[in-house]
Scaffold this motif. Structure first.
Motif, PDB file in Angstrom:
ATOM      1  N   VAL A 126      -4.065  -0.646  -6.049  1.00 38.63           N
ATOM      2  CA  VAL A 126      -2.760  -1.222  -5.458  1.00 38.63           C
ATOM      3  C   VAL A 126      -1.872  -1.575  -6.748  1.00 38.63           C
ATOM      4  O   VAL A 126      -2.628  -2.201  -7.549  1.00 38.63           O
ATOM      5  CB  VAL A 126      -3.183  -2.496  -4.609  1.00 38.63           C
ATOM      6  CG1 VAL A 126      -1.895  -3.413  -4.449  1.00 38.63           C
ATOM      7  CG2 VAL A 126      -4.003  -2.194  -3.275  1.00 38.63           C
TER       8      VAL A 126
ATOM      9  N   ALA B 218       1.437   3.007  -3.346  1.00 40.90           N
ATOM     10  CA  ALA B 218       0.600   3.807  -4.144  1.00 40.90           C
ATOM     11  C   ALA B 218       0.988   5.160  -4.324  1.00 40.90           C
ATOM     12  O   ALA B 218       1.516   5.943  -3.350  1.00 40.90           O
ATOM     13  CB  ALA B 218      -0.856   3.851  -3.572  1.00 40.90           C
TER      14      ALA B 218
ATOM     15  N   ILE C 109      -9.388  -2.393  -1.376  1.00 37.43           N
ATOM     16  CA  ILE C 109      -8.755  -1.102  -0.986  1.00 37.43           C
ATOM     17  C   ILE C 109     -10.215  -0.314  -0.523  1.00 37.43           C
ATOM     18  O   ILE C 109     -10.074   0.578   0.225  1.00 37.43           O
ATOM     19  CB  ILE C 109      -8.483  -0.332  -2.006  1.00 37.43           C
ATOM     20  CG1 ILE C 109      -9.230  -0.484  -3.345  1.00 37.43           C
ATOM     21  CG2 ILE C 109      -7.011  -0.936  -2.615  1.00 37.43           C
ATOM     22  CD1 ILE C 109      -8.741   0.536  -4.346  1.00 37.43           C
TER      23      ILE C 109
ATOM     24  N   PHE D 240       0.875  -1.295   0.015  1.00 38.34           N
ATOM     25  CA  PHE D 240      -0.054   0.119   0.006  1.00 38.34           C
ATOM     26  C   PHE D 240       0.782   1.283  -0.029  1.00 38.34           C
ATOM     27  O   PHE D 240       0.192   2.310  -0.435  1.00 38.34           O
ATOM     28  CB  PHE D 240      -0.986   0.056   1.315  1.00 38.34           C
ATOM     29  CG  PHE D 240      -1.905  -1.152   1.178  1.00 38.34           C
ATOM     30  CD1 PHE D 240      -2.935  -0.873   0.410  1.00 38.34           C
ATOM     31  CD2 PHE D 240      -1.853  -2.185   1.973  1.00 38.34           C
ATOM     32  CE1 PHE D 240      -3.965  -2.078   0.250  1.00 38.34           C
ATOM     33  CE2 PHE D 240      -2.762  -3.284   1.911  1.00 38.34           C
ATOM     34  CZ  PHE D 240      -3.814  -3.131   1.126  1.00 38.34           C
TER      35      PHE D 240
ATOM     36  N   ILE E  75      -6.629   5.788  -0.897  1.00 40.27           N
ATOM     37  CA  ILE E  75      -5.820   4.640  -1.792  1.00 40.27           C
ATOM     38  C   ILE E  75      -6.521   4.561  -2.816  1.00 40.27           C
ATOM     39  O   ILE E  75      -7.720   3.692  -2.963  1.00 40.27           O
ATOM     40  CB  ILE E  75      -5.361   3.464  -1.244  1.00 40.27           C
ATOM     41  CG1 ILE E  75      -4.643   3.339   0.243  1.00 40.27           C
ATOM     42  CG2 ILE E  75      -4.666   2.440  -2.014  1.00 40.27           C
ATOM     43  CD1 ILE E  75      -4.392   2.424   1.134  1.00 40.27           C
TER      44      ILE E  75
ATOM     45  N   ILE F  69       0.292   7.941  -1.922  1.00 41.75           N
ATOM     46  CA  ILE F  69       0.660   7.431  -0.410  1.00 41.75           C
ATOM     47  C   ILE F  69       2.427   7.884  -0.503  1.00 41.75           C
ATOM     48  O   ILE F  69       2.598   8.630   0.453  1.00 41.75           O
ATOM     49  CB  ILE F  69       0.415   6.150  -0.101  1.00 41.75           C
ATOM     50  CG1 ILE F  69      -0.970   5.851  -0.150  1.00 41.75           C
ATOM     51  CG2 ILE F  69       0.854   5.807   1.406  1.00 41.75           C
ATOM     52  CD1 ILE F  69      -1.901   6.607   0.929  1.00 41.75           C
TER      53      ILE F  69
END
Length: 755
Positions: free
Chosen positions: A167, A105, A151, A102, A164, A108
């Protein structure tokens, strides 16, 4: 899927779930707590706003892999719920390894502060130690067929400003390579990251936040306020107290430094250490549990009103006081004692009194050691009475202090007998203070070129003159032999204390030896050297190493005002011949140096400053460099300097303690208390019983046990009396036992060197 679960707890035997969102909220709450209490202190370790932001992201993402269908099915079966697993996936991958995907991403990754991505990633991936036993192809398949579709179960992240959108399955290969590099330590970049102070701090605090949130305990208690005032208030209740001594006052000016202090027994080293700690977080270490318990009780008295900020940490801390619950602080129930012990295991307390193994096993860098090093970066460590440690253990402690000092932590290393070579290893990390000696004349020694048995008539003579006599031997067996011989004289009041008494009897004897009837003869071993605050009239001891002899001297004429003059007869009598350990406990070469040095003071008063001169002479590096004692120390230092690591925490504990001990119940004790022991075992194994009942039952079994080195059992066949479900192995051994003599091993010659 509905709720994504993170944990299952059992309340009255009923499964209670905690969602992933709830668990993460608990972590973030504890993050704010540690920042509020110790944020300023952590600035000294290089912590800035980027660090806190990176740590918050690590908290938010560390458990996201728990959306895995395998993990959810494992949790849901306790709730009589189900979770569908994609058909092609037949094996669970640890959630911590899945959580890392994760972080790739794009929305992120760009929120992670510059330079922190690998720190956050590896902290998340390895916040648990799990096997890497799956292929990169299967790893990608799990992400593709399972994780990628979950997600939408993570929409709650939006309230923290994170969303998110997808993925990235194509990052699975890169992530797997990262896993391999860290797991197998196979890249220089990873090796450098593992030694980076900021990474150790971030990963270590994440461990602590996760443990605390899972246990529903605060990661940190508040600091102790106005410490010096509380110390003076406590001391002022003593009739002879006027003010802190100059060296104790100076501790306040040294709070930002690590220090080495040589100070006589009884001059107030503990008060110096407390004032040096100030309002900082601290760990006060001592070598044995009985002295740790005594120091814990002492600090509880000093800080009355804030005793909830004092923790006790050793392998039996949970059971300390359970047999006498009415003696626990008025405001503290057994349940609260349990909670405080659990909090101490989380390192939550302002001051934790502990055995050294609870901290210094981290020197072996087992997986998860960062939890300890991170805490010590903003803490202080007091090393009290270090002379009791073997050269192997001393090397581990010295290496740990060096590393902790480099990372920003501080230490106070103090004893009446610091080896000069220790100062050499620590002088670049700490300020060496002027020694503090008691000017009173306490000890006049006499060397008797006889064995301790040959001094029995002199021992009886001192008893007949109304003296409190202390006899210290180098082994349990010799102590038992002397006890048997003196017991033949019905007119002599003689008692015995050593390590081979069951806990119930040993606790009672430790109380009795502190408040002896007069006259009396107490026979003991190294056990009393530093662990018990006792004051006797005369000491008879076998020859041992100088540091040990000096500590033994500290058990006579201990109280302030008790002095000896030139006309007085010796109050320390040393039997120089045939020591019972035969060089297996105390190094023969060091003992010979000790005897050579002491001969100069035969039948003379030995003042504390002269004792230190003798320490400098006996342990001079030029003199001891070829001894097995020093070689063992330096070999271990070299091994640690070369980066030696342990694979597991258990391995690290074995290496630190050198000897693996097991709990045994003498067969005679087991037979005599069979019904009580079996009933207690049944309660422990009965999961319908509440937590407190089961803990009390474990305590009731433990009180019949004693601890014994496992290698000593090679010649006997012990019998296991509890299943593995009990939580610890307990054996019976077919030796006779007597509450006055202890475990009688006279039929087994291999037990002779137990101290």
């Amino acid at each position: 899927m509905g709720n994504v679960y993170a944990k299952i707890y059992f309340d009255k035997n009923k499964a209670v779930p905690e969602t992933l969102e709830e668990h993460t909220e608990n972590l973030l709450r504890e993050l704010e707590r540690i920042r509020e209490i110790y944020g300023e202190d952590l600035k000294n370790s290089g912590v800035n706003e980027d660090f806190w932001n990176a740590l918050k992201i690590a908290c938010l993402f560390h458990d996201l892999g728990k959306v895995s269908s395998h993990f959810q099915r494992k949790i849901r079966k306790y709730l009589n719920e189900t979770a569908r697993i994609p058909r092609a996936l037949n094996k669970e991958i640890p959630h911590n390894y899945l959580s890392g995907i994760f972080l790739y991403a794009p929305e992120i990754k760009r929120t992670i502060p510059k330079g922190y991505f690998d720190y956050v990633l590896f902290s998340v991936l390895f916040h648990h130690n799990r096997n890497l036993d799956f292929s990169p192809e299967y790893f990608r398949k799990v992400i593709e067929l399972d994780i990628k579709n979950k997600i939408y179960d993570l929409n709650w992240l939006k309230k923290y400003g994170f969303s998110i959108s997808s993925v990235l399955t194509d990052k699975a290969g890169i992530l797997y390579k990262k896993l391999q590099n860290y797991y197998f330590n196979s890249s220089n970049k990873v090796k450098n990251i593992k030694r980076n102070r900021i990474f150790i701090l971030l990963k270590g605090i994440l461990h602590r936040l996760d443990y605390s949130a899972s246990a529903h305990l605060p990661v940190e208690e508040g600091k102790i306020c106005n410490l010096e005032e509380k110390l003076i208030s406590y001391l002022s209740k003593k009739s002879n107290f006027r003010d802190l001594k100059p060296f104790q006052k100076k501790a306040k000016d040294l709070r930002n430094k690590s220090v080495l202090l040589t100070a006589s027994t009884g001059v107030g080293k503990t008060e110096f250490a407390i004032n040096w700690i100030g309002g900082d977080k601290a760990f006060y270490t001592l070598p044995v549990r009985v002295s740790v318990n005594a120091m814990y009780d002492r600090l509880i008295s000093v800080f009355k009103g804030e005793q909830e900020k004092i923790g006790l940490l050793h392998s039996d801390a949970l059971f300390y006081g359970m047999g006498k619950s009415e003696e626990i602080e008025d405001s503290l129930s057994i349940e609260e004692h349990i909670v405080r012990t659990q909090a101490a295991r989380q390192f939550s307390m302002a001051i934790t009194v502990t055995t050294a193994d609870q901290l210094f096993t981290a020197v072996f860098k087992y997986p998860g050691y960062e939890r300890i090093y991170a805490t010590l970066m903003y803490s202080k460590i007091v090393l009290d009475e270090p002379q009791s440690y073997s050269p192997d253990t001393l090397a581990v402690i010295i290496k740990g202090l060096q590393e902790i000092a480099i990372y920003g932590g501080k230490f106070c290393f103090m004893s009446a007998t610091i080896h000069p070579f220790i100062n050499e290893y620590l002088k670049d990390y700490a300020e060496e203070l002027e020694p503090v000696f008691n000017p009173e004349k306490k000890h006049k020694i006499k060397l008797e070129d006889r064995s301790i048995e040959e001094l029995l008539s002199e021992i009886v003579s001192q008893f007949n003159r109304g003296k409190k006599v202390l006899v210290i031997t180098n082994t349990v067996r010799k102590a038992q032999e002397l006890f048997k011989r003196l017991s033949e004289n019905k007119d002599v009041n003689v008692k015995l204390l050593h390590s081979l008494f069951i806990q119930k009897d040993r606790i009672e004897k430790e109380k009795q030896i502190k408040i002896p009837d007069k006259p009396i003869v107490w026979i003991s071993t190294q056990l009393v050297e530093a662990s018990l605050d006792i004051d006797y009239d005369v000491l008879f001891t076998e020859i041992s190493s100088l540091d040990s002899i000096i500590q033994r001297m500290g058990r006579v004429y201990r109280k302030q005002g008790r002095v000896i003059n030139e006309d007085s007869e010796p109050n320390v009598v040393i039997a120089t011949q045939e020591p019972s350990d035969k060089g297996k406990i105390y190094n023969k070469e060091i003992v010979n140096f000790t005897l050579e040095a002491l001969r100069e003071f035969n039948c003379q008063i030995l003042t504390d400053d002269k004792k230190q001169d003798l320490m400098m002479s006996v342990y001079d590096i030029r003199k001891i460099s070829n001894t097995s004692f020093y070689k063992k120390f330096t070999e271990n230092m070299e091994l640690l300097d070369a980066g030696f690591e342990a694979d597991t925490k258990r391995d690290a504990q074995k290496l630190f303690r050198e000897i693996l001990n097991v709990n045994v119940i003498p067969k005679k004790v087991y037979d005599e208390n069979f019904d009580e022991i079996q009933k207690a075992i049944e309660i422990v194994l009965d999961k319908t019983r509440n937590h407190l009942e089961r803990l009390r039952a474990i305590y009731n079994v433990n009180k019949f046990t004693l601890s014994m080195p496992i290698y000593k059992l090679k010649q006997v066949i012990p019998t296991q009396i509890v299943s593995g479900k009990f939580g610890k192995e307990i054996l019976t051994v077919d030796f006779d036992y007597d509450s006055e003599l202890g475990l009688d091993t006279s039929t087994e010659p291999n037990f002779g060197e137990i101290i």
